[in-house]
Design a protein around this motif. Structure first.
Motif, PDB file in Angstrom:
ATOM      1  N   SER A  39       0.914  -1.201  -0.086  1.00 57.19           N
ATOM      2  CA  SER A  39       0.085  -0.074  -0.066  1.00 57.19           C
ATOM      3  C   SER A  39       0.854   1.255   0.048  1.00 57.19           C
ATOM      4  O   SER A  39       1.715   1.217   0.780  1.00 57.19           O
ATOM      5  CB  SER A  39      -0.944  -0.073   1.118  1.00 57.19           C
ATOM      6  N   SER A  41       2.820   4.281   0.819  1.00 53.22           N
ATOM      7  CA  SER A  41       3.041   4.957   2.319  1.00 53.22           C
ATOM      8  C   SER A  41       2.488   4.515   3.204  1.00 53.22           C
ATOM      9  O   SER A  41       2.181   4.725   4.481  1.00 53.22           O
ATOM     10  CB  SER A  41       2.608   6.310   2.285  1.00 53.22           C
ATOM     11  N   ASN A  42       2.107   2.912   3.059  1.00 56.76           N
ATOM     12  CA  ASN A  42       1.481   2.115   4.010  1.00 56.76           C
ATOM     13  C   ASN A  42       0.223   2.609   4.526  1.00 56.76           C
ATOM     14  O   ASN A  42      -0.006   2.288   5.772  1.00 56.76           O
ATOM     15  CB  ASN A  42       2.640   1.603   4.989  1.00 56.76           C
ATOM     16  N   ARG A  43      -0.415   3.206   3.801  1.00 53.47           N
ATOM     17  CA  ARG A  43      -1.601   3.970   4.416  1.00 53.47           C
ATOM     18  C   ARG A  43      -3.023   2.847   4.674  1.00 53.47           C
ATOM     19  O   ARG A  43      -3.656   3.206   5.650  1.00 53.47           O
ATOM     20  CB  ARG A  43      -2.193   5.071   3.518  1.00 53.47           C
ATOM     21  N   GLN A  44      -3.024   1.708   3.893  1.00 52.00           N
ATOM     22  CA  GLN A  44      -3.799   0.798   3.992  1.00 52.00           C
ATOM     23  C   GLN A  44      -5.371   1.536   4.237  1.00 52.00           C
ATOM     24  O   GLN A  44      -6.087   1.325   5.056  1.00 52.00           O
ATOM     25  CB  GLN A  44      -3.470   0.023   5.492  1.00 52.00           C
ATOM     26  N   GLN A  45      -5.708   2.387   3.409  1.00 51.32           N
ATOM     27  CA  GLN A  45      -6.937   3.015   3.715  1.00 51.32           C
ATOM     28  C   GLN A  45      -8.181   2.252   3.049  1.00 51.32           C
ATOM     29  O   GLN A  45      -9.209   2.620   3.208  1.00 51.32           O
ATOM     30  CB  GLN A  45      -6.867   4.403   2.733  1.00 51.32           C
ATOM     31  N   TYR A  91     -13.065   3.273   0.022  1.00 49.93           N
ATOM     32  CA  TYR A  91     -11.959   4.092   0.677  1.00 49.93           C
ATOM     33  C   TYR A  91     -13.059   5.356   0.916  1.00 49.93           C
ATOM     34  O   TYR A  91     -13.991   5.671   0.477  1.00 49.93           O
ATOM     35  CB  TYR A  91     -10.929   4.359  -0.239  1.00 49.93           C
ATOM     36  N   GLU A  95     -10.511  11.036   1.747  1.00 53.28           N
ATOM     37  CA  GLU A  95      -8.998  10.692   1.830  1.00 53.28           C
ATOM     38  C   GLU A  95      -8.237  10.130   0.586  1.00 53.28           C
ATOM     39  O   GLU A  95      -7.348   9.351   0.693  1.00 53.28           O
ATOM     40  CB  GLU A  95      -8.901   9.449   3.159  1.00 53.28           C
ATOM     41  N   ALA A  97      -6.242   9.591  -2.156  1.00 57.85           N
ATOM     42  CA  ALA A  97      -4.704   9.980  -2.496  1.00 57.85           C
ATOM     43  C   ALA A  97      -4.440   9.638  -3.906  1.00 57.85           C
ATOM     44  O   ALA A  97      -5.041   9.089  -4.590  1.00 57.85           O
ATOM     45  CB  ALA A  97      -3.738   9.195  -1.517  1.00 57.85           C
ATOM     46  N   THR A 100      -4.403   5.745  -4.621  1.00 58.08           N
ATOM     47  CA  THR A 100      -5.304   4.981  -4.197  1.00 58.08           C
ATOM     48  C   THR A 100      -5.925   4.001  -5.117  1.00 58.08           C
ATOM     49  O   THR A 100      -6.188   2.858  -4.797  1.00 58.08           O
ATOM     50  CB  THR A 100      -6.602   5.707  -3.738  1.00 58.08           C
ATOM     51  N   ASP A 103      -3.358   1.080  -5.086  1.00 61.01           N
ATOM     52  CA  ASP A 103      -3.749   0.188  -3.929  1.00 61.01           C
ATOM     53  C   ASP A 103      -4.938  -0.491  -4.240  1.00 61.01           C
ATOM     54  O   ASP A 103      -4.691  -1.886  -3.744  1.00 61.01           O
ATOM     55  CB  ASP A 103      -3.713   1.111  -2.667  1.00 61.01           C
TER      56      ASP A 103
END
Length: 192
Positions: A39, A41-45, A91, A95, A97, A100, A103
């Motif tokens: 993911s 930035s490792n956001r895991q959104q 998502y 938010e 990005a 996204t 991801d």
């Protein structure tokens, strides 16, 4: 099955054995594959709505549209051919990005490969009716629905074939199996 065989088998399937539910351990593998996906930035959104009860799958099915390259009577699964599981990646709209969509693609690739390893076919659907799906599943208005991934045991095959005369549109053969033209490596890759 080695990884290359798995990737060749992991095609879009559009007709399923509706009488065969996906076992709990296979569903767990599908979810875990997505959870472990890279993911940005490792956001895991991403948050996933898993639709597995036959009643909810059937409630959602009319809002999905399949195989746009074919006439509807050939591409749309008929009664008894519907998937037995849907996964709906979402998502928070506020938010979203830059990465996204990437991801989502990574998570869906992981899910479909995990399913394929268990003999479960899939189809990633973007031609969907998002508002009716949101209402049917009770998805909050703040969440964007990206796509829908359908899963089930396929009742047809999907073959990779060579591109002929520049035509890349997929088609059905005489057995109603999918034939999916793929460009050659020489056309796709420039090795320097």
């Amino acid at each position: 099955m080695d990884i290359m065989q798995l990737m060749k088998w992991c095609r879009s399937y559009r007709r399923f054995d509706q009488s065969r539910a996906i076992p709990e351990n296979v569903l767990e593998n599908i979810m875990e594959a997505s959870r472990l996906a890279s993911s940005a930035s490792n956001r895991q959104q991403l948050r996933f709505f898993v639709v597995r009860s036959p009643e909810m799958v059937e409630k959602m099915f009319p809002f999905t549209h399949w195989a746009s390259a074919l006439p509807k009577e050939l591409g749309q699964p008929k009664d008894g051919e519907h998937p037995t599981l849907f996964v709906v990646p979402t998502y928070e709209a506020s938010e979203k990005a830059k990465w996204t969509d990437m991801d989502i693609a990574i998570a869906e690739t992981r899910m479909t490969l995990a399913a394929a390893a268990e003999g479960v076919g899939s189809c990633i659907l973007a031609n969907i009716e998002r508002d009716p799906i949101r209402e049917a599943l009770g998805i909050p208005a703040s969440k964007e629905i990206a796509t829908v991934v359908a899963f089930g045991y396929p009742t047809h095959e999907s073959h990779i074939v060579d591109v002929k005369d520049g035509e890349i549109k997929y088609y059905l053969d005489e057995k109603k199996d999918y034939c999916v033209p793929k460009r050659s490596r020489e056309e796709l890759f420039h090795i320097l």
